[in-house]
Design an enzyme around this catalytic site. Sequence first.
Site, PDB file in Angstrom:
ATOM      1  CD  GLU A  51     -44.910  39.088 -16.992  1.00  0.00           C
ATOM      2  OE1 GLU A  51     -44.650  38.402 -17.992  1.00  0.00           O
ATOM      3  OE2 GLU A  51     -45.644  40.098 -17.039  1.00  0.00           O
ATOM      4  CG  HIS A  67     -45.926  43.681 -19.493  1.00  0.00           C
ATOM      5  ND1 HIS A  67     -45.144  43.016 -20.403  1.00  0.00           N
ATOM      6  CD2 HIS A  67     -46.630  44.599 -20.205  1.00  0.00           C
ATOM      7  CE1 HIS A  67     -45.364  43.495 -21.613  1.00  0.00           C
ATOM      8  NE2 HIS A  67     -46.258  44.473 -21.517  1.00  0.00           N
ATOM      9  CB  CYS A  72     -41.458  40.864 -18.052  1.00  0.00           C
ATOM     10  SG  CYS A  72     -42.701  42.178 -17.953  1.00  0.00           S
ATOM     11  CB  CYS A 119     -42.457  40.766 -23.048  1.00  0.00           C
ATOM     12  SG  CYS A 119     -42.130  42.004 -21.757  1.00  0.00           S
TER      13      CYS A 119
END
Length: 134
Positions: free
Chosen positions: A67, A65, A96, A93
């Site tokens: 992040e 992801h 993360c 999410c």
Amino acid sequence: MEKFDQRYIEMAGIWARNSYCKRRQVGALIVKDKMIISDGYNGTPSGFENVCEDENGVTKPYVLHAEANAITKVAKSGNSSQGSTLYVTASPCLECSKLIIQSGIKRVVYRDEYRLTDGVDLLRRAGIEVEKID
């Protein structure tokens, strides 16, 4: 809302366009003392083929992801994300959010709501300031 929040979230949106993922392109910036100290977008790990989805359009399990990419990039740089703000185009999410908490980021600003809110809920529980802006 800080004066620069709108600009940084727009920049994260532009950065998201670097992603070669088809289902969703996400961008992230980590800002500290009005300086961008890291950036990231969703994609495969370094050295992997630049394809995020399998032949059925399902995201591959090893795609990172935005992040996570921004946080690991700042770790490699020798900079500290302690006390910084993360700007991300989609709400984080759960996975993360755990990284965000552990990296010392104190504030998260996001644009689009992810279908699950457990990540944002965890951030708030950890005392991290979370703000959604359009």
